[in-house]
Design a protein around this motif. Structure first.
Motif, PDB file in Angstrom:
ATOM      1  N   UNK A 217      12.016  30.531   6.113  1.00  0.00           N
ATOM      2  CA  UNK A 217      10.822  29.697   6.040  1.00  0.00           C
ATOM      3  C   UNK A 217      11.023  28.423   6.857  1.00  0.00           C
ATOM      4  N   UNK A 218       9.915  27.914   7.363  1.00  0.00           N
ATOM      5  CA  UNK A 218       9.934  26.737   8.236  1.00  0.00           C
ATOM      6  C   UNK A 218       8.876  25.746   7.755  1.00  0.00           C
ATOM      7  N   UNK A 219       9.147  24.485   7.989  1.00  0.00           N
ATOM      8  CA  UNK A 219       8.171  23.449   7.639  1.00  0.00           C
ATOM      9  C   UNK A 219       7.821  22.643   8.877  1.00  0.00           C
ATOM     10  N   UNK A 220       6.518  22.442   9.074  1.00  0.00           N
ATOM     11  CA  UNK A 220       6.026  21.570  10.146  1.00  0.00           C
ATOM     12  C   UNK A 220       5.252  20.432   9.486  1.00  0.00           C
ATOM     13  N   UNK A 221       5.670  19.221   9.769  1.00  0.00           N
ATOM     14  CA  UNK A 221       4.996  18.061   9.159  1.00  0.00           C
ATOM     15  C   UNK A 221       4.603  17.092  10.258  1.00  0.00           C
ATOM     16  N   UNK A 222       3.353  16.699  10.254  1.00  0.00           N
ATOM     17  CA  UNK A 222       2.864  15.738  11.240  1.00  0.00           C
ATOM     18  C   UNK A 222       2.188  14.575  10.562  1.00  0.00           C
ATOM     19  N   UNK A 223       2.274  13.412  11.172  1.00  0.00           N
ATOM     20  CA  UNK A 223       1.706  12.203  10.585  1.00  0.00           C
ATOM     21  C   UNK A 223       0.942  11.433  11.648  1.00  0.00           C
ATOM     22  N   UNK A 224      -0.280  11.023  11.317  1.00  0.00           N
ATOM     23  CA  UNK A 224      -1.112  10.283  12.266  1.00  0.00           C
ATOM     24  C   UNK A 224      -1.642   9.031  11.589  1.00  0.00           C
ATOM     25  N   UNK A 225      -1.520   7.904  12.280  1.00  0.00           N
ATOM     26  CA  UNK A 225      -2.042   6.643  11.746  1.00  0.00           C
ATOM     27  C   UNK A 225      -3.562   6.655  11.898  1.00  0.00           C
ATOM     28  N   UNK A 226      -4.263   6.564  10.760  1.00  0.00           N
ATOM     29  CA  UNK A 226      -5.727   6.598  10.810  1.00  0.00           C
ATOM     30  C   UNK A 226      -6.350   5.231  10.549  1.00  0.00           C
ATOM     31  N   UNK A 227      -5.686   4.392   9.735  1.00  0.00           N
ATOM     32  CA  UNK A 227      -6.151   3.018   9.525  1.00  0.00           C
ATOM     33  C   UNK A 227      -4.926   2.112   9.597  1.00  0.00           C
ATOM     34  N   UNK A 228      -4.836   1.283  10.639  1.00  0.00           N
ATOM     35  CA  UNK A 228      -3.589   0.528  10.850  1.00  0.00           C
ATOM     36  C   UNK A 228      -3.302  -0.524   9.801  1.00  0.00           C
TER      37      UNK A 228
END
Length: 662
Positions: free
Chosen positions: A389-400
């Motif tokens: 099994x693999x995990x992909x995690x992404x994070x995006x700043x939506x409100x600074x």
């Protein structure tokens, strides 16, 4: 005429300008009295210190005494902490002042100074006793332990109530690094191509924990990783969108300011405090010695209004932070006195420090930074009955939020999490892997302390207080127990020898004991316990420990019974002049000497004939000089005064004559 006495000469002109005629502002230039230089200056059973004017203090007291004579009333405006309270008491006592007005202010502005003068108070004797307690405890440890320590391990060594526990931290970390054994282990990273020409490439990491054997912490078999990295088709098990928030860091305390300045500006704690002192004296920031992370309600209101006018997202409810356990001082966190001033300070360091303080203060009242987080769980094809099994995690700043004014918390010496643009995925769908690679990892030894991380460790253990961190570092570096290597603190052989000699024999080396003593000093400051009780407890403990220490380390001279002491001198740059032997502490009455045998006195050294006296006279005392030579190991060749040890004048040999002597 009214007289106002402050600590620093840097404050005089500015405050004199606030008060105008009818006032005279003078400076004590810090402490005017201290314990004597060449005597412990304190003894049981009452432990009342014997103070003497410092060299600078003599002239300062004379000048202030003259000013007091022509003053109708005297106000003492030392810094708002224990040290400042103690300086005010010394002035009251030395100048024989009757009921001086004690005032404090946490910022040097006209409003703050005049408001303080409207509400003078009496000196706080509990705060004075707490500072006196710290000074006396440090003197007891230094005087009682340093001489036996030096005798036991050789050379001039020192012990300190907070210096030694700080040194212990550095030594123990050094030994952890030395004992560390690297482990090579493996992981797998899958790389996916852009999806529908919208999402750029993204990555997923293998969750290898399920593949580990009993007791295994890491995957050590590279061949398993190679097979998993060859995977070219995976199935989406789940894809979830969540939101995380990051709160802004609290306004600076002394400790966090030193940590941030070290990490971000590469300033040592000492340089940081010097720059902060100048900013404070110039009226740009509030008082820089504090362990409170909160600022006054009035200042919060001004900051929030400034942020609104700048169209920044102000948090709905003003933020308050919980103080760390044991926080003692009443002043607020470090902040600008005028939040609208964007630049302040005379030097580059002062300007950079001010900017850092200002931005952190502004950020503290802005909204959280909000990130959209997408986490996908992927499953690979069967490998010998198991599905990786693999995990992909992404994070995006939506409100600074607060990140509009500062990127990160400078007290943290780490990297921001990298973006990983994971696309929206549907459970059950199949994906084609663009490529897989084996990632080789190597476990790392714990890092050496930096000045910033050592301050953080000391604060976390309750060792020392805001005003002492810079001095602790200066002591262990200045005494050669620790050296700086590329901003990291490395223990020296001398530092390790000191810790080894003290460890297990003196309670002040124990972190819990040191913290309890700090708590005792806090209790004195708050009037919950008495000065004498704390001093007696420490003195009794030291006496018992010293008896055991000397019984274990002292060897009596076989000739006179006095303790033998180890005498060590490192070789010079030319490799000559070094020696290591044991001599009687009764010298010159008893000249017995012994070879060093693994840190213990060995066989008796042959008594050497005294060198003949020459016709050359010592320029200091007039006694004849003697030519002293020795061949073989520890060789030396120099001229010394025959009046040694009372006169220690020496000269290099110049073809059989003392170089430069008459």
């Amino acid at each position: 005429m009214k007289l106002l006495i402050v600590e620093s000469p840097g404050k005089v002109k500015k405050i004199q300008g606030f008060l105008g005629s009818g006032w005279r502002v003078e400076a004590s230039v810090g402490h005017v009295r201290d314990l004597p230089l060449y005597d412990m200056g304190v003894s049981p059973p009452n432990f009342r210190p014997s103070y003497a004017p410092t060299e600078r203090g003599k002239s300062v007291l004379a000048k202030l005494a003259s000013a007091v004579k022509s003053a109708d009333s005297v106000f003492l405006a030392m810094d708002p902490d224990r040290e400042g309270e103690a300086i005010a008491w010394h002035l009251e006592d030395a100048l024989r002042l009757e009921n001086p007005g004690r005032i404090t202010f946490s910022e040097i502005t006209e409003k703050a100074v005049k408001m303080a003068l409207e509400h003078p108070r009496a000196l706080d004797r509990n705060l004075v006793a707490a500072q006196e307690g710290r000074r006396v405890l440090d003197r007891l440890v230094g005087y009682m332990v340093s001489v036996p320590l030096s005798r036991a391990i050789g050379g001039k060594k020192s012990a300190g109530r907070v210096q030694s526990p700080a040194l212990r931290l550095v030594v123990e970390r050094e030994r952890e690094i030395r004992a560390f054994k690297m482990t090579t282990h493996y992981g797998v990273e899958l790389v996916f191509d852009a999806l529908d020409n919208i999402t750029p490439g993204w990555k997923a990491n293998w969750l290898a924990k399920a593949w580990l054997g009993p007791g295994q912490e890491y995957l050590l078999e590279k061949e398993k990783a190679v097979r998993v990295a060859a995977m070219r088709r995976v199935k989406v098990l789940a894809c979830q969108d969540t939101e995380t928030k990051a709160v802004p860091p609290a306004p600076f305390t002394t400790s966090t300011l030193q940590q941030a300045a070290s990490n971000s500006l590469k300033l040592s704690p000492k340089k940081t405090m010097e720059a902060a002192q100048r900013l404070y004296e110039a009226g740009h920031i509030t008082y820089m010695r504090t362990d409170s992370p909160n600022i006054s309600e009035e200042a919060v209101a001004e900051i929030r209004e400034y942020c609104r006018n700048s169209n920044w997202p102000v948090v709905a409810t003003p933020r308050r932070w919980k103080s760390k356990a044991g926080a003692q001082e009443a002043h607020e966190a470090i902040r600008p006195t005028h939040i609208e001033v964007e630049e302040a300070g005379d030097t580059d360091s002062e300007k950079a420090l001010y900017t850092m303080i200002r931005l952190r203060t502004l950020a503290s009242q802005l909204e959280d930074a909000v990130f959209a987080v997408r986490t996908a769980l992927l499953q690979g094809e069967d490998i010998e009955g198991r599905m990786p099994e693999f995990e992909a995690k992404g994070r995006t700043l939506v409100r600074p939020g607060w990140k509009m004014v500062m990127a990160a918390d400078q007290t943290e010496d780490g990297e921001e999490e990298a973006d990983n643009p994971v696309p929206q995925l549907n459970a059950g769908s199949l994906l084609t892997v663009g490529g897989g690679k084996v990632v080789t990892h190597k476990t790392k030894a714990p890092p050496r302390y930096t000045e910033a991380t050592l301050v953080k460790a000391l604060e976390g253990r309750g060792i020392g207080r805001p005003s002492t961190y810079a001095a602790i570092l200066e002591n262990i570096l200045g005494r050669g127990y620790v050296r700086l290597e590329k901003r990291a603190l490395a223990a020296t052989a001398d530092g390790e020898a000191v810790v080894d000699a003290l460890m297990g024999r003196f309670a002040f080396l124990e972190f819990s004991f040191t913290k309890e003593l700090e708590d005792d000093l806090d209790a004195i400051a708050e009037g919950r316990t008495g000065y004498i009780d704390v001093m007696r407890k420490m003195h009794h403990c030291l006496e018992q420990e010293l008896g055991l220490f000397q019984a274990a380390t002292v060897t009596p001279c076989p000739d006179c019974g006095k303790p033998l002491r180890r005498i060590v001198r490192a070789p010079g740059k030319n490799g000559q002049g070094g020696y290591d032997f044991w001599g009687c502490s009764g010298y010159p009455d008893c000249p017995a000497t012994f070879a060093d045998n693994g840190g213990k006195p060995g066989h008796r050294l042959e008594k050497r004939e005294k060198p003949p006296l020459s016709t050359h006279k010592c320029p200091e005392c007039g006694k004849p000089l003697a030519h002293r030579t020795k061949d073989g190991p520890g060789a030396y060749n120099f001229w010394g005064c025959s009046g040694f040890p009372n006169c220690k004048v020496t000269f290099q040999d110049d073809n059989g004559k003392p170089e430069g002597a008459e």
